[in-house]
Motif scaffolding. Structure first.
Motif, PDB file in Angstrom:
ATOM      1  N   ILE A  33       0.859  -1.172   0.000  1.00  0.00           N
ATOM      2  CA  ILE A  33       0.000   0.000   0.000  1.00  0.00           C
ATOM      3  C   ILE A  33       0.899   1.228   0.000  1.00  0.00           C
ATOM      4  CG2 ILE A  33      -1.754   1.313   1.268  1.00  0.00           C
ATOM      5  CD1 ILE A  33      -2.685  -1.369   2.468  1.00  0.00           C
ATOM      6  N   TYR A  34       0.640   2.132  -0.944  1.00  0.00           N
ATOM      7  CA  TYR A  34       1.414   3.358  -1.060  1.00  0.00           C
ATOM      8  C   TYR A  34       0.509   4.550  -0.774  1.00  0.00           C
ATOM      9  CZ  TYR A  34       5.396   0.845  -2.893  1.00  0.00           C
ATOM     10  OH  TYR A  34       6.469   0.004  -3.008  1.00  0.00           O
ATOM     11  N   ARG A  35       1.066   5.543  -0.118  1.00  0.00           N
ATOM     12  CA  ARG A  35       0.321   6.738   0.276  1.00  0.00           C
ATOM     13  C   ARG A  35       0.890   7.940  -0.458  1.00  0.00           C
ATOM     14  NH1 ARG A  35      -2.204   8.261   5.346  1.00  0.00           N
ATOM     15  NH2 ARG A  35      -1.781  10.383   6.009  1.00  0.00           N
ATOM     16  N   CYS A  36       0.006   8.768  -1.004  1.00  0.00           N
ATOM     17  CA  CYS A  36       0.443  10.034  -1.588  1.00  0.00           C
ATOM     18  C   CYS A  36       0.744  10.978  -0.428  1.00  0.00           C
ATOM     19  CB  CYS A  36      -0.626  10.621  -2.507  1.00  0.00           C
ATOM     20  SG  CYS A  36      -0.183  12.259  -3.116  1.00  0.00           S
ATOM     21  N   MET A  37       1.965  11.482  -0.378  1.00  0.00           N
ATOM     22  CA  MET A  37       2.372  12.312   0.753  1.00  0.00           C
ATOM     23  C   MET A  37       1.821  13.734   0.644  1.00  0.00           C
ATOM     24  SD  MET A  37       3.667   9.932   2.359  1.00  0.00           S
ATOM     25  CE  MET A  37       4.161  10.810   3.837  1.00  0.00           C
ATOM     26  N   GLY A  38       1.217  14.060  -0.499  1.00  0.00           N
ATOM     27  CA  GLY A  38       0.599  15.378  -0.633  1.00  0.00           C
ATOM     28  C   GLY A  38      -0.815  15.418  -0.087  1.00  0.00           C
ATOM     29  N   CYS A  39      -1.639  14.413  -0.446  1.00  0.00           N
ATOM     30  CA  CYS A  39      -3.063  14.450  -0.079  1.00  0.00           C
ATOM     31  C   CYS A  39      -3.504  13.257   0.766  1.00  0.00           C
ATOM     32  CB  CYS A  39      -3.916  14.534  -1.339  1.00  0.00           C
ATOM     33  SG  CYS A  39      -3.900  13.015  -2.328  1.00  0.00           S
ATOM     34  N   HIS A  40      -2.607  12.296   0.987  1.00  0.00           N
ATOM     35  CA  HIS A  40      -2.860  11.141   1.856  1.00  0.00           C
ATOM     36  C   HIS A  40      -3.755  10.083   1.226  1.00  0.00           C
ATOM     37  CE1 HIS A  40      -1.896  14.100   5.378  1.00  0.00           C
ATOM     38  NE2 HIS A  40      -0.872  13.865   4.588  1.00  0.00           N
ATOM     39  N   HIS A  57      -4.708  12.009  -9.819  1.00  0.00           N
ATOM     40  CA  HIS A  57      -5.626  12.836  -9.039  1.00  0.00           C
ATOM     41  C   HIS A  57      -5.043  14.237  -8.932  1.00  0.00           C
ATOM     42  CE1 HIS A  57      -2.816  11.073  -6.078  1.00  0.00           C
ATOM     43  NE2 HIS A  57      -3.026  12.155  -5.359  1.00  0.00           N
ATOM     44  N   GLN A  58      -5.898  15.177  -8.559  1.00  0.00           N
ATOM     45  CA  GLN A  58      -5.488  16.581  -8.536  1.00  0.00           C
ATOM     46  C   GLN A  58      -5.132  17.029  -7.123  1.00  0.00           C
ATOM     47  OE1 GLN A  58      -5.163  18.309 -11.448  1.00  0.00           O
ATOM     48  NE2 GLN A  58      -5.619  16.291 -12.297  1.00  0.00           N
ATOM     49  N   THR A  60      -4.196  20.497  -4.594  1.00  0.00           N
ATOM     50  CA  THR A  60      -4.176  21.948  -4.445  1.00  0.00           C
ATOM     51  C   THR A  60      -2.706  22.377  -4.439  1.00  0.00           C
ATOM     52  OG1 THR A  60      -4.025  21.850  -2.036  1.00  0.00           O
ATOM     53  CG2 THR A  60      -6.250  21.843  -2.985  1.00  0.00           C
ATOM     54  N   PRO A  61      -2.429  23.646  -4.697  1.00  0.00           N
ATOM     55  CA  PRO A  61      -1.020  24.088  -4.680  1.00  0.00           C
ATOM     56  C   PRO A  61      -0.317  23.766  -3.363  1.00  0.00           C
ATOM     57  CG  PRO A  61      -2.395  25.743  -5.697  1.00  0.00           C
ATOM     58  CD  PRO A  61      -3.340  24.696  -5.148  1.00  0.00           C
ATOM     59  N   SER A  62      -1.029  23.853  -2.251  1.00  0.00           N
ATOM     60  CA  SER A  62      -0.378  23.612  -0.957  1.00  0.00           C
ATOM     61  C   SER A  62      -0.032  22.134  -0.735  1.00  0.00           C
ATOM     62  CB  SER A  62      -1.257  24.113   0.187  1.00  0.00           C
ATOM     63  OG  SER A  62      -2.451  23.361   0.259  1.00  0.00           O
ATOM     64  N   GLN A  63      -0.673  21.246  -1.489  1.00  0.00           N
ATOM     65  CA  GLN A  63      -0.364  19.817  -1.346  1.00  0.00           C
ATOM     66  C   GLN A  63       0.885  19.419  -2.127  1.00  0.00           C
ATOM     67  OE1 GLN A  63      -4.241  18.377  -2.629  1.00  0.00           O
ATOM     68  NE2 GLN A  63      -4.739  17.756  -0.547  1.00  0.00           N
ATOM     69  N   GLY A  64       1.337  20.285  -3.004  1.00  0.00           N
ATOM     70  CA  GLY A  64       2.556  20.002  -3.758  1.00  0.00           C
ATOM     71  C   GLY A  64       2.351  18.923  -4.798  1.00  0.00           C
ATOM     72  N   THR A  65       3.452  18.272  -5.188  1.00  0.00           N
ATOM     73  CA  THR A  65       3.392  17.254  -6.225  1.00  0.00           C
ATOM     74  C   THR A  65       2.968  15.915  -5.634  1.00  0.00           C
ATOM     75  OG1 THR A  65       5.710  16.723  -5.860  1.00  0.00           O
ATOM     76  CG2 THR A  65       5.233  18.360  -7.560  1.00  0.00           C
ATOM     77  N   VAL A  66       2.512  15.014  -6.511  1.00  0.00           N
ATOM     78  CA  VAL A  66       2.210  13.639  -6.103  1.00  0.00           C
ATOM     79  C   VAL A  66       3.528  12.921  -5.842  1.00  0.00           C
ATOM     80  CG1 VAL A  66       1.258  11.430  -6.862  1.00  0.00           C
ATOM     81  CG2 VAL A  66       0.050  13.554  -7.397  1.00  0.00           C
ATOM     82  N   ARG A  67       3.687  12.345  -4.681  1.00  0.00           N
ATOM     83  CA  ARG A  67       4.855  11.514  -4.393  1.00  0.00           C
ATOM     84  C   ARG A  67       4.382  10.370  -3.501  1.00  0.00           C
ATOM     85  NH1 ARG A  67       3.764  16.307  -2.104  1.00  0.00           N
ATOM     86  NH2 ARG A  67       4.436  16.553   0.034  1.00  0.00           N
TER      87      ARG A  67
END
Ligand code: ZN
Length: 79
Positions: A33-40, A57-58, A60-67
């Motif tokens: 299981i992998y978690r996006c560190m920007g939006c969880h 997925h999209q 917001t600017p404050s969430q940064g890039t998908v990682r």
């Protein structure tokens, strides 16, 4: 947040594999299981198969890039 019912099937680990972040579309070395560190958001990924791309997925600017970061490792070797 990933959920589980029985702790009998999970073991806490400090392995460095849990510290690495992966860019969208890259192939991780471990299934789990992998978690996006920007939006969880969480996804299931298989080893050597590409993680979801940047447009999965999209943010917001404050969430940064998908990682993507592995939060649960799927053990393919029964013990
Ligand atoms: Zn995200």
């Amino acid at each position: 947040m990933a959920l589980y019912k029985s702790g009998a099937y999970l073991t806490q680990s400090d392995d460095a594999a849990f510290d690495k972040e992966y860019s969208p579309g890259t192939a991780p070395p471990h299934s789990g299981i992998y978690r996006c560190m920007g939006c969880h958001r969480e996804v299931v990924a298989e080893e050597q198969r590409a993680l979801p791309p940047q447009n999965h997925h999209q943010h917001t600017p404050s969430q940064g890039t998908v990682r993507w970061k592995m939060i649960v490792y799927a053990d393919h070797s029964p013990k």
